[in-house]
Design a protein around this motif. Structure first.
Motif, PDB file in Angstrom:
ATOM      1  N   LEU A   1     -34.383 -16.771 -34.864  1.00  0.00           N
ATOM      2  CA  LEU A   1     -33.738 -14.801 -34.775  1.00  0.00           C
ATOM      3  C   LEU A   1     -34.161 -15.014 -36.760  1.00  0.00           C
ATOM      4  O   LEU A   1     -34.973 -14.161 -37.123  1.00  0.00           O
ATOM      5  CB  LEU A   1     -33.392 -14.845 -34.654  1.00  0.00           C
ATOM      6  N   ASP A   2     -33.680 -15.317 -37.458  1.00  0.00           N
ATOM      7  CA  ASP A   2     -33.986 -14.978 -38.690  1.00  0.00           C
ATOM      8  C   ASP A   2     -35.571 -15.513 -39.316  1.00  0.00           C
ATOM      9  O   ASP A   2     -35.879 -14.630 -40.044  1.00  0.00           O
ATOM     10  CB  ASP A   2     -33.398 -16.766 -39.872  1.00  0.00           C
ATOM     11  N   PHE A   3     -35.966 -15.999 -38.795  1.00  0.00           N
ATOM     12  CA  PHE A   3     -37.390 -16.293 -38.585  1.00  0.00           C
ATOM     13  C   PHE A   3     -38.603 -15.428 -38.006  1.00  0.00           C
ATOM     14  O   PHE A   3     -39.396 -15.157 -37.967  1.00  0.00           O
ATOM     15  CB  PHE A   3     -37.807 -17.850 -38.476  1.00  0.00           C
ATOM     16  N   GLY A   4     -37.678 -14.682 -37.091  1.00  0.00           N
ATOM     17  CA  GLY A   4     -38.702 -13.719 -36.242  1.00  0.00           C
ATOM     18  C   GLY A   4     -39.446 -14.024 -35.600  1.00  0.00           C
ATOM     19  O   GLY A   4     -40.661 -13.780 -34.885  1.00  0.00           O
TER      20      GLY A   4
ATOM     21  N   LYS B   1     -35.154  -7.196 -32.161  1.00  0.00           N
ATOM     22  CA  LYS B   1     -35.875  -7.390 -33.081  1.00  0.00           C
ATOM     23  C   LYS B   1     -37.214  -7.299 -32.322  1.00  0.00           C
ATOM     24  O   LYS B   1     -38.076  -7.766 -32.803  1.00  0.00           O
ATOM     25  CB  LYS B   1     -35.523  -9.289 -33.860  1.00  0.00           C
ATOM     26  N   GLY B   2     -37.094  -6.816 -30.943  1.00  0.00           N
ATOM     27  CA  GLY B   2     -38.709  -6.636 -30.599  1.00  0.00           C
ATOM     28  C   GLY B   2     -39.490  -7.934 -30.334  1.00  0.00           C
ATOM     29  O   GLY B   2     -40.640  -8.076 -30.243  1.00  0.00           O
TER      30      GLY B   2
ATOM     31  N   LYS C   1     -48.785 -16.821 -21.946  1.00  0.00           N
ATOM     32  CA  LYS C   1     -48.670 -15.824 -22.271  1.00  0.00           C
ATOM     33  C   LYS C   1     -47.284 -14.852 -22.496  1.00  0.00           C
ATOM     34  O   LYS C   1     -47.229 -13.930 -22.775  1.00  0.00           O
ATOM     35  CB  LYS C   1     -48.263 -15.690 -20.113  1.00  0.00           C
ATOM     36  N   ILE C   2     -46.528 -15.869 -23.410  1.00  0.00           N
ATOM     37  CA  ILE C   2     -45.192 -14.750 -23.810  1.00  0.00           C
ATOM     38  C   ILE C   2     -46.084 -13.945 -24.930  1.00  0.00           C
ATOM     39  O   ILE C   2     -45.201 -12.876 -24.533  1.00  0.00           O
ATOM     40  CB  ILE C   2     -45.118 -16.338 -24.368  1.00  0.00           C
ATOM     41  N   ALA C   3     -47.079 -14.237 -25.851  1.00  0.00           N
ATOM     42  CA  ALA C   3     -47.432 -13.191 -26.630  1.00  0.00           C
ATOM     43  C   ALA C   3     -47.976 -11.516 -25.835  1.00  0.00           C
ATOM     44  O   ALA C   3     -47.518 -10.599 -26.249  1.00  0.00           O
ATOM     45  CB  ALA C   3     -48.277 -13.879 -27.503  1.00  0.00           C
ATOM     46  N   SER C   4     -48.193 -11.988 -24.382  1.00  0.00           N
ATOM     47  CA  SER C   4     -48.700 -10.566 -24.393  1.00  0.00           C
ATOM     48  C   SER C   4     -47.677 -10.265 -23.191  1.00  0.00           C
ATOM     49  O   SER C   4     -47.653  -8.689 -22.467  1.00  0.00           O
ATOM     50  CB  SER C   4     -49.725 -10.929 -23.078  1.00  0.00           C
ATOM     51  N   LEU C   5     -46.106 -10.281 -23.671  1.00  0.00           N
ATOM     52  CA  LEU C   5     -45.214  -9.596 -22.258  1.00  0.00           C
ATOM     53  C   LEU C   5     -44.670  -8.265 -24.040  1.00  0.00           C
ATOM     54  O   LEU C   5     -45.088  -8.150 -25.017  1.00  0.00           O
ATOM     55  CB  LEU C   5     -44.397 -11.017 -22.473  1.00  0.00           C
ATOM     56  N   PRO C   6     -43.386  -7.320 -23.253  1.00  0.00           N
ATOM     57  CA  PRO C   6     -43.799  -6.799 -23.805  1.00  0.00           C
ATOM     58  C   PRO C   6     -42.536  -7.229 -24.774  1.00  0.00           C
ATOM     59  O   PRO C   6     -41.895  -7.724 -24.803  1.00  0.00           O
ATOM     60  CB  PRO C   6     -42.586  -5.317 -22.860  1.00  0.00           C
TER      61      PRO C   6
END
Length: 262
Positions: free
Chosen positions: A87-90, A115-116, A245-250
């Motif tokens: 989370l800290d590194f986003g 954090k989106g 696929k994870i990068a294409s999720l909302p």
């Protein structure tokens, strides 16, 4: 090219991921975290040197390797701390964990949304368990009796497994069959998870064995489903399907089952 950082690189699944990622188009392994600091990740995985050294300092390794995505199959006791670092590194993350409850995960789910980011925190990346889970959800309306047996080696860190807990959640329902037996010894009928009895069995089966038996019943009919996994190879399709696929999720997605991916 997706730059991957791997936590838990020396475990059964971690070593398998290293061996798989080397020949996987579209992915580049850039770093890893495990106790064997200074050792080459390829050597740990048994495929020869890759020129990528393991670190036991997670923050420093992430800062140096600058990954696009972290894959974490480390041990349950350190998972919460690791997730706080991500989370800290986003960072987006693909996480395999078997010992964290929904209450444990709630603050991380909220933080990912705020954090989106996009996280998959899935107890089992096997295709078989995922397909069986879908069947249980459909069949449960017609079969009031359910029981689950969870089998792992005696080295398993927690009981029951996250997979067994997820199966119980899938089988939860208002219409539960009445068992008139009363326990002479506490727990003999299994622990209740979401109202479903779960029994955990831990024996010295060889290798990274895991097995789950699910029984559903109604009057005069019993369905028994057994899923047995003998190596960590069976998780690779699910892990890399999720990583692709994870990068294409909302933004803010917090995926809890492989069924949400395929």
């Amino acid at each position: 090219m997706t730059r991957i950082f791997l936590s838990g690189a020396s475990g059964n699944v971690g070593r398998t991921i290293v061996r798989t990622i080397v020949g996987k188009e579209g992915f580049q392994l850039v770093g890893g975290w495990c106790l064997e600091a200074g050792s080459d990740l390829g050597t740990i995985a048994g495929i020869g040197e890759l020129g990528i050294k393991a670190s036991n300092d997670l923050r420093a390794a992430l800062a140096e390797s600058k990954p696009d995505l972290v894959i974490d199959f480390s041990a349950t006791p350190v998972m919460a701390e690791n997730m706080s670092v991500y989370l800290d590194f986003g960072l987006n993350a693909v996480i395999g964990t078997t010992g964290l409850t929904e209450d444990d995960l709630a603050p991380f789910k909220a933080a990912v949304a705020a954090k989106g980011l996009r996280w998959a925190v899935i107890p089992n990346y096997g295709l078989g368990i995922t397909l069986v889970t879908d069947f249980i959800k459909k069949a449960r309306a017609y079969y009031p009796f359910v029981s689950i047996t969870d089998r792992h080696t005696n080295e398993m860190a927690n009981a029951p497994s996250g997979t067994a807990a997820a199966l119980a959640a899938a089988a939860a329902g208002d219409d539960a069959g009445e068992v008139k037996s009363r326990e002479s010894y506490p727990g003999v009928l299994g622990a209740k998870i979401c109202g479903v009895p779960v029994l955990a069995e831990r024996l010295p089966w060889p290798g990274p064995y895991s097995g789950h038996t699910i029984s559903l019943a109604r009057k005069d009919e019993i369905i028994t489903i057994e899923v047995q996994d003998y190596t960590s190879e069976i998780y690779m399709d699910g892990v890399f399907m999720t990583a692709e696929k994870i990068a294409s999720l909302p933004p803010g997605s917090f995926v809890r089952s492989l069924g949400e991916i395929f």
